[in-house]
Design a protein around this motif. Sequence first.
Motif, PDB file in Angstrom:
ATOM      1  N   ALA A   1       0.834  -1.203   0.000  1.00 24.59           N
ATOM      2  CA  ALA A   1       0.000   0.000   0.000  1.00 24.59           C
ATOM      3  C   ALA A   1       0.871   1.256   0.000  1.00 24.59           C
ATOM      4  CB  ALA A   1      -0.928  -0.003   1.217  1.00 24.59           C
ATOM      5  N   GLU A   2       1.913   1.252   0.838  1.00 25.26           N
ATOM      6  CA  GLU A   2       2.794   2.424   0.879  1.00 25.26           C
ATOM      7  C   GLU A   2       3.610   2.543  -0.402  1.00 25.26           C
ATOM      8  OE1 GLU A   2       5.171   2.585   4.370  1.00 25.26           O
ATOM      9  OE2 GLU A   2       3.485   2.416   5.752  1.00 25.26           O
ATOM     10  N   ALA A   3       3.968   1.406  -0.981  1.00 25.43           N
ATOM     11  CA  ALA A   3       4.715   1.438  -2.236  1.00 25.43           C
ATOM     12  C   ALA A   3       3.878   2.061  -3.345  1.00 25.43           C
ATOM     13  CB  ALA A   3       5.141   0.026  -2.627  1.00 25.43           C
ATOM     14  N   ILE A   4       2.611   1.700  -3.400  1.00 29.87           N
ATOM     15  CA  ILE A   4       1.722   2.258  -4.428  1.00 29.87           C
ATOM     16  C   ILE A   4       1.573   3.767  -4.235  1.00 29.87           C
ATOM     17  CG2 ILE A   4      -0.695   2.331  -5.172  1.00 29.87           C
ATOM     18  CD1 ILE A   4      -0.717  -0.703  -4.862  1.00 29.87           C
ATOM     19  N   ALA A   5       1.409   4.183  -2.974  1.00 31.42           N
ATOM     20  CA  ALA A   5       1.299   5.618  -2.696  1.00 31.42           C
ATOM     21  C   ALA A   5       2.582   6.343  -3.125  1.00 31.42           C
ATOM     22  CB  ALA A   5       1.028   5.843  -1.206  1.00 31.42           C
ATOM     23  N   TYR A   6       3.728   5.720  -2.864  1.00 32.16           N
ATOM     24  CA  TYR A   6       5.010   6.327  -3.253  1.00 32.16           C
ATOM     25  C   TYR A   6       5.130   6.416  -4.768  1.00 32.16           C
ATOM     26  CZ  TYR A   6      10.030   7.161  -3.540  1.00 32.16           C
ATOM     27  OH  TYR A   6      11.259   7.702  -3.817  1.00 32.16           O
ATOM     28  N   LEU A   7       4.735   5.351  -5.464  1.00 32.21           N
ATOM     29  CA  LEU A   7       4.812   5.346  -6.933  1.00 32.21           C
ATOM     30  C   LEU A   7       3.939   6.443  -7.528  1.00 32.21           C
ATOM     31  CD1 LEU A   7       4.707   1.506  -7.677  1.00 32.21           C
ATOM     32  CD2 LEU A   7       6.648   3.036  -7.973  1.00 32.21           C
TER      33      LEU A   7
ATOM     34  N   ILE B   1      12.396   4.772 -10.768  1.00 32.32           N
ATOM     35  CA  ILE B   1      12.150   3.953  -9.580  1.00 32.32           C
ATOM     36  C   ILE B   1      12.433   2.503  -9.915  1.00 32.32           C
ATOM     37  CG2 ILE B   1      10.459   3.270  -7.847  1.00 32.32           C
ATOM     38  CD1 ILE B   1       8.891   5.805  -8.583  1.00 32.32           C
ATOM     39  N   GLN B   2      13.228   1.842  -9.065  1.00 30.78           N
ATOM     40  CA  GLN B   2      13.556   0.441  -9.273  1.00 30.78           C
ATOM     41  C   GLN B   2      12.988  -0.397  -8.149  1.00 30.78           C
ATOM     42  OE1 GLN B   2      17.831   0.403  -9.671  1.00 30.78           O
ATOM     43  NE2 GLN B   2      17.724   0.774 -11.885  1.00 30.78           N
ATOM     44  N   LEU B   3      12.606  -1.621  -8.485  1.00 33.65           N
ATOM     45  CA  LEU B   3      12.014  -2.522  -7.502  1.00 33.65           C
ATOM     46  C   LEU B   3      12.952  -2.748  -6.321  1.00 33.65           C
ATOM     47  CD1 LEU B   3       9.888  -4.622  -6.614  1.00 33.65           C
ATOM     48  CD2 LEU B   3      11.078  -6.294  -8.040  1.00 33.65           C
ATOM     49  N   GLN B   4      14.223  -2.942  -6.603  1.00 34.76           N
ATOM     50  CA  GLN B   4      15.171  -3.234  -5.529  1.00 34.76           C
ATOM     51  C   GLN B   4      15.245  -2.086  -4.520  1.00 34.76           C
ATOM     52  OE1 GLN B   4      18.983  -4.469  -6.907  1.00 34.76           O
ATOM     53  NE2 GLN B   4      19.938  -4.486  -4.872  1.00 34.76           N
ATOM     54  N   ALA B   5      15.312  -0.850  -5.030  1.00 33.79           N
ATOM     55  CA  ALA B   5      15.400   0.297  -4.121  1.00 33.79           C
ATOM     56  C   ALA B   5      14.142   0.436  -3.285  1.00 33.79           C
ATOM     57  CB  ALA B   5      15.634   1.575  -4.934  1.00 33.79           C
TER      58      ALA B   5
ATOM     59  N   LEU C   1      12.580  -5.319   2.804  1.00 32.21           N
ATOM     60  CA  LEU C   1      12.173  -6.609   2.255  1.00 32.21           C
ATOM     61  C   LEU C   1      13.127  -7.017   1.139  1.00 32.21           C
ATOM     62  CD1 LEU C   1       8.336  -5.919   1.943  1.00 32.21           C
ATOM     63  CD2 LEU C   1       9.482  -7.204   3.763  1.00 32.21           C
ATOM     64  N   SER C   2      13.188  -8.327   0.895  1.00 36.44           N
ATOM     65  CA  SER C   2      13.993  -8.790  -0.234  1.00 36.44           C
ATOM     66  C   SER C   2      13.274  -8.454  -1.528  1.00 36.44           C
ATOM     67  CB  SER C   2      14.218 -10.296  -0.145  1.00 36.44           C
ATOM     68  OG  SER C   2      13.049 -10.998  -0.542  1.00 36.44           O
TER      69      SER C   2
ATOM     70  N   PHE D   1       9.266  -9.072  -2.262  1.00 44.82           N
ATOM     71  CA  PHE D   1       8.452  -7.872  -2.471  1.00 44.82           C
ATOM     72  C   PHE D   1       7.799  -7.894  -3.853  1.00 44.82           C
ATOM     73  CE2 PHE D   1       8.121  -3.381  -3.883  1.00 44.82           C
ATOM     74  CZ  PHE D   1       7.172  -2.962  -2.960  1.00 44.82           C
ATOM     75  N   GLY D   2       8.566  -8.325  -4.871  1.00 42.68           N
ATOM     76  CA  GLY D   2       7.999  -8.408  -6.218  1.00 42.68           C
ATOM     77  C   GLY D   2       6.858  -9.398  -6.294  1.00 42.68           C
ATOM     78  N   GLN D   3       7.004 -10.545  -5.629  1.00 40.18           N
ATOM     79  CA  GLN D   3       5.936 -11.549  -5.623  1.00 40.18           C
ATOM     80  C   GLN D   3       4.695 -11.017  -4.913  1.00 40.18           C
ATOM     81  OE1 GLN D   3       7.982 -14.798  -3.737  1.00 40.18           O
ATOM     82  NE2 GLN D   3       8.819 -15.599  -5.676  1.00 40.18           N
ATOM     83  N   GLN D   4       4.907 -10.370  -3.750  1.00 41.12           N
ATOM     84  CA  GLN D   4       3.785  -9.823  -2.987  1.00 41.12           C
ATOM     85  C   GLN D   4       3.077  -8.718  -3.771  1.00 41.12           C
ATOM     86  OE1 GLN D   4       2.784 -11.156  -0.327  1.00 41.12           O
ATOM     87  NE2 GLN D   4       1.526  -9.708   0.825  1.00 41.12           N
ATOM     88  N   PHE D   5       3.867  -7.899  -4.441  1.00 41.69           N
ATOM     89  CA  PHE D   5       3.295  -6.801  -5.223  1.00 41.69           C
ATOM     90  C   PHE D   5       2.404  -7.341  -6.332  1.00 41.69           C
ATOM     91  CE2 PHE D   5       3.083  -3.401  -8.293  1.00 41.69           C
ATOM     92  CZ  PHE D   5       3.096  -2.245  -7.523  1.00 41.69           C
ATOM     93  N   LYS D   6       2.881  -8.348  -7.048  1.00 46.09           N
ATOM     94  CA  LYS D   6       2.085  -8.913  -8.143  1.00 46.09           C
ATOM     95  C   LYS D   6       0.852  -9.620  -7.605  1.00 46.09           C
ATOM     96  CE  LYS D   6       2.303 -11.828 -12.241  1.00 46.09           C
ATOM     97  NZ  LYS D   6       3.164 -12.622 -13.142  1.00 46.09           N
ATOM     98  N   ARG D   7       0.986 -10.306  -6.467  1.00 47.80           N
ATOM     99  CA  ARG D   7      -0.153 -11.011  -5.891  1.00 47.80           C
ATOM    100  C   ARG D   7      -1.272 -10.043  -5.506  1.00 47.80           C
ATOM    101  NH1 ARG D   7       2.306 -12.964  -1.800  1.00 47.80           N
ATOM    102  NH2 ARG D   7       3.106 -14.763  -2.939  1.00 47.80           N
ATOM    103  N   GLU D   8      -0.917  -8.863  -5.024  1.00 44.17           N
ATOM    104  CA  GLU D   8      -1.930  -7.958  -4.491  1.00 44.17           C
ATOM    105  C   GLU D   8      -2.414  -6.906  -5.494  1.00 44.17           C
ATOM    106  OE1 GLU D   8      -1.046  -6.406  -0.674  1.00 44.17           O
ATOM    107  OE2 GLU D   8      -0.196  -8.286   0.063  1.00 44.17           O
ATOM    108  N   THR D   9      -1.660  -6.690  -6.562  1.00 44.00           N
ATOM    109  CA  THR D   9      -2.100  -5.713  -7.569  1.00 44.00           C
ATOM    110  C   THR D   9      -2.548  -6.370  -8.867  1.00 44.00           C
ATOM    111  OG1 THR D   9       0.114  -5.411  -8.509  1.00 44.00           O
ATOM    112  CG2 THR D   9      -0.510  -3.973  -6.661  1.00 44.00           C
TER     113      THR D   9
END
Length: 524
Positions: free
Chosen positions: A417-423, A431-435, A442-443, A447-455
């Motif tokens: 949720a915070e990542a989406i707000a930041y984006l 913006i890079q996924l790793q940063a 998070l690794s 984080f990439g797996q969680q992001f895809k699962r929820e968006t």
Amino acid sequence: MFKVLVVDDEPFMIEGWKTMVDWHGCGYELCGTATDGEEAIASIKASSPDLVVTDIRMPVLDGLGLIRAMKEELGVSAKTVIVSGYSEFGYAQEALRYQVDRYVLKPLVAEEIHRVLLELAGPLEERRLAEASAGREELAAAAAAIVGVLKQGGAAAVAYANRLLGTDRQSRCRLLLAESTLGRAGGEALDSRLGSLMEAGFRQGLRAFAFEETPGQAGLLVLDEAEDGGEFEARLEEAATRQSWPLHGLALYCSGTACGLDSLPELLGQARELRRRAMFGRRAGVHLFRGARTLPEECRPQDVAARAEQLVSAIEAGDETAVRRSVASLLGLLASGDETGEWTAFAASHIRGELLRRFAALEADPAAGSEWTRRLLRESRPDAAEWSRETIEALCLRAASLLAERKSAPARSRAVAEAIAYLRAHVRDKIQLQALAERFGLSPVYFGQQFKRETGCCFNEYVHRLRIDEARKLLRRTDLKVSAIARTLGYHDTDYFTDKFKALTGELPSAYKNKRKGEGYADR
């Protein structure tokens, strides 16, 4: 900024215009270049520059021929500057005959060009203000003419409105009325919301004029509406959902269609009838006219509204038994005197609108799309033109299933949720996924797996969607070139940006910009 087109057949001169002149410092933007007059004419049609700077001697069509074509054939009123290495009096005479604003000799001197640009900026600003004022006056006159037809009627009022709006007896018309369900506190800028609604969902070339028939109620006359009723209604509902109309205390009453402005009083009567037959009260949302109806005498509006609310509550609770019972109760009440099934169809339309409002309230992430809302829109319209108890029941059961599916989805994690707000806040940054993963401790893989699962989409694709949404805004609201927009949004390769834009929108950026510039509605 004023837009400038430079025309010269010598590449090194074009390069000089690009590098020697401080366009922005003088209040201009170089919107394009051309190497001959014919190419320039195409650019003028596409970009409508405020100033055209052209060499005299060029192949195909020279500078004076270009200016003659601009003035006499295209009717373009852009300011013009002639640039030439020849100081013969004949060229100057010819240039004056076509009311050229300035005559500059080669070689270029930056200080001289800057002085010319600054001298022309004043008249350009005066003309821009005058055109804006004239545009507002034209829109005000059109609105007054529409109100004149609605309130006074008569052949004279219709003829006057036809002249102003460019319509005739064959012009297809539709009236939309909008009002706030929150009273005067929610009634501001209704005409601009109507304009946004038309822009969000309708085709190029459709014209619309705003007017105020009564205080606190905005109206929109839609002209050249060639879509059939079903298609118009479907697109109107989808556009209203995307604009979150049901969540903003607004009601939209949409008449049927008719030909000629003398039909406006009848269309206004249809829109008003939608307001009067408040069997469900003044609810926010879209109300569509489907013919005159009279509520059966046995039905009190408050009883119908109560049973409709019971049905929606049963759908939200996911109780299939209660849904079937509520459908039977509501339709049983409406059955008396509803031989044509009109009230049943009206009730179904209302229920469908309420469900869309509930779905819109669950929308947490517009960038991920409203797939489940689109599914309801697609699946809730029966093949036949008539609603029956079976189709209404099927709609309600399907909606209960979709709502349960949506509500049972795992809540968005705090990090995502915070990542989406930041984006959203930094959509123009690199913006890079790793940063971003490191930002939340998070690794990157997790984080990439969680992001895809929820968006529902991978991180990079999500960023592309946000940037293309931002690009669409810039194409509509600014005069920036496609290449400049691509750079602004972090795309260093314009072709790559163009490919992404087309993949996500179905059209090229230039076509999207031209189409949006061609669309008109009253408050633009």
